[in-house]
Scaffold this motif. Structure first.
Motif, PDB file in Angstrom:
ATOM      1  N   ASP A 135       1.119  -1.232  -0.210  1.00 11.08           N
ATOM      2  CA  ASP A 135       0.118  -0.058  -0.010  1.00 11.08           C
ATOM      3  C   ASP A 135       0.890   1.258  -0.286  1.00 11.08           C
ATOM      4  O   ASP A 135       0.060   2.223  -0.153  1.00 11.08           O
ATOM      5  CB  ASP A 135      -0.291  -0.159   1.243  1.00 11.08           C
ATOM      6  N   SER A 136       1.989   0.766   0.105  1.00 13.55           N
ATOM      7  CA  SER A 136       2.422   2.612   0.374  1.00 13.55           C
ATOM      8  C   SER A 136       3.135   2.845  -0.941  1.00 13.55           C
ATOM      9  O   SER A 136       3.301   2.491  -2.153  1.00 13.55           O
ATOM     10  CB  SER A 136       4.143   1.910   0.716  1.00 13.55           C
ATOM     11  N   ILE A 137       3.836   4.331  -1.221  1.00 19.19           N
ATOM     12  CA  ILE A 137       4.275   4.952  -2.107  1.00 19.19           C
ATOM     13  C   ILE A 137       4.973   4.308  -2.843  1.00 19.19           C
ATOM     14  O   ILE A 137       5.534   4.277  -3.937  1.00 19.19           O
ATOM     15  CB  ILE A 137       4.786   6.611  -1.544  1.00 19.19           C
ATOM     16  N   LEU A 138       6.053   4.014  -1.970  1.00 22.22           N
ATOM     17  CA  LEU A 138       7.693   2.801  -3.082  1.00 22.22           C
ATOM     18  C   LEU A 138       6.690   1.805  -3.833  1.00 22.22           C
ATOM     19  O   LEU A 138       8.127   1.093  -4.608  1.00 22.22           O
ATOM     20  CB  LEU A 138       8.723   3.199  -1.492  1.00 22.22           C
ATOM     21  N   TRP A 139       6.360   1.244  -3.180  1.00 22.88           N
ATOM     22  CA  TRP A 139       5.970  -0.342  -3.518  1.00 22.88           C
ATOM     23  C   TRP A 139       5.398   0.162  -4.657  1.00 22.88           C
ATOM     24  O   TRP A 139       5.056  -0.246  -6.393  1.00 22.88           O
ATOM     25  CB  TRP A 139       4.769  -1.112  -2.892  1.00 22.88           C
ATOM     26  N   GLN A 140       4.855   0.950  -5.515  1.00 21.24           N
ATOM     27  CA  GLN A 140       3.655   1.756  -5.993  1.00 21.24           C
ATOM     28  C   GLN A 140       4.969   2.189  -7.728  1.00 21.24           C
ATOM     29  O   GLN A 140       4.842   1.758  -8.524  1.00 21.24           O
ATOM     30  CB  GLN A 140       2.589   3.141  -5.541  1.00 21.24           C
ATOM     31  N   LEU A 141       6.095   2.800  -7.079  1.00 19.59           N
ATOM     32  CA  LEU A 141       6.495   3.317  -7.186  1.00 19.59           C
ATOM     33  C   LEU A 141       7.529   2.709  -8.066  1.00 19.59           C
ATOM     34  O   LEU A 141       7.622   2.496  -9.400  1.00 19.59           O
ATOM     35  CB  LEU A 141       8.240   4.596  -7.187  1.00 19.59           C
ATOM     36  N   ASN A 142       8.534   1.297  -7.060  1.00 20.80           N
ATOM     37  CA  ASN A 142       8.520   0.063  -7.927  1.00 20.80           C
ATOM     38  C   ASN A 142       8.332  -1.038  -8.668  1.00 20.80           C
ATOM     39  O   ASN A 142       8.691  -1.240  -9.275  1.00 20.80           O
ATOM     40  CB  ASN A 142       9.168  -0.373  -6.562  1.00 20.80           C
ATOM     41  N   ASN A 143       7.094  -0.672  -8.043  1.00 18.91           N
ATOM     42  CA  ASN A 143       6.334  -2.292  -9.317  1.00 18.91           C
ATOM     43  C   ASN A 143       5.892  -1.104 -10.488  1.00 18.91           C
ATOM     44  O   ASN A 143       4.509  -1.819 -11.380  1.00 18.91           O
ATOM     45  CB  ASN A 143       5.160  -2.302  -8.279  1.00 18.91           C
ATOM     46  N   GLY A 144       6.095  -0.146 -10.854  1.00 20.61           N
ATOM     47  CA  GLY A 144       5.987   0.635 -12.466  1.00 20.61           C
ATOM     48  C   GLY A 144       4.048   0.775 -12.047  1.00 20.61           C
ATOM     49  O   GLY A 144       3.470   0.998 -13.473  1.00 20.61           O
TER      50      GLY A 144
END
Length: 295
Positions: free
Chosen positions: A67-76
């Protein structure tokens, strides 16, 4: 720079007899124990705001939560949009990376994971695994977030009736206001081998004191110690001749990032960086036991 020939071996805080006692609390978040001392009429409110902010930051910037911002960024996730403050945090991390010539690198999640520092399943990866991890630059703000958090927590206290505060965010120390007796805050520098402090730094007002060291997180295999401060150039734990670097700076995130970068650089390059840039002070503990500090 000058060498410290003698260092104070104790850390103490003396309070005036007329000074009200602080609100003291301990809280676990960001995978570490945090300790807070807050003086003032709004101490309870201030503590509540701090905890809310820390939980918000942990939720937003976790490298492992889906649910995090970094997860969204790292997973495109191309649909995901950053808020202005969130974008500013990432921009600052990029800027500090460029400023240090990449010695601080906020995109080493895969490399740290290859060494097992995310799930504590430590292992020495193969060269092929290291190369693959270094070729996959994914965000990880572990070397910046606690410093940023300390700074933001101090900012939260400015519009409250808070006289002063001492915030220990898992070893990242953030001071706010003046010490009760009017003397500087005294922050101990830990001995990497345990035991007493090797010295103290004195700071006044609102400042950040951040230490990065090879003794904080590490594992051993066949008698070899592997610590968590990874060199972005080699993919291995930084072998810079340092045991720890303590940075004192008015900006918490800068202090956090620079403590990692200077450790990776080693003493000579770090000293030159300080001479060329300024804006902070630092104390270096070397592998041979010697101690150096900026002026």
């Amino acid at each position: 720079m000058k060498r410290f020939f003698a260092m104070v071996l104790t850390l103490s805080m003396l309070l005036c007899g007329c000074e009200p006692k602080p609100l003291e609390r301990t809280f676990f978040t960001m995978n570490t124990v945090m300790q807070f001392k807050i003086w003032g009429k709004d101490a309870d409110n201030g503590y509540g705001r701090i905890i809310t902010k820390l939980q918000e930051l942990e939720s937003s910037w976790s490298a492992t939560s889906e649910d995090s911002i970094l997860w969204q960024l790292n997973n495109g996730n191309t649909i995901f949009q950053l808020e202005p403050g969130q974008a500013a945090l990432l921009d600052k991390a990029e800027t500090l990376s460029q400023r240090t010539g990449g010695a601080f690198n906020p995109k080493m999640r895969c490399l740290s994971e290859a060494w097992g520092f995310y799930n504590e399943q430590h292992r020495v990866p193969t060269q092929e695994e290291i190369d693959a991890a270094m070729a996959d630059p994914q965000w990880d703000l572990g070397g910046a977030l606690k410093g940023y958090a300390g700074q933001k927590c101090a900012e939260l206290l400015t519009d409250l009736k808070i006289d002063r505060a001492l915030l220990n965010l898992g070893g990242n120390v953030q001071t706010y206001g003046e010490k009760p007796d009017g003397t500087p805050w005294q922050v101990g520098i830990q001995n990497p081998d345990g035991g007493n402090y090797v010295g103290i730094v004195s700071v006044t007002g609102t400042m950040s004191v951040v230490t990065s060291g090879d003794y904080q997180r590490y594992f051993e295999v066949d008698g070899v110690r592997y610590h968590h401060i990874l060199d972005p150039e080699t993919g291995y734990p930084a072998d810079s001749g340092l045991r720890s670097v303590t940075v004192i700076c008015a900006d918490g995130m800068t202090a956090d990032c620079l403590s990692t970068a200077l450790f990776v650089m080693g003493l000579e390059e770090a000293a030159e960086f300080w001479r060329q840039n300024g804006g902070f002070e630092a104390v270096f503990l070397l592998s041979d036991g010697s101690i150096y500090a900026t002026r």
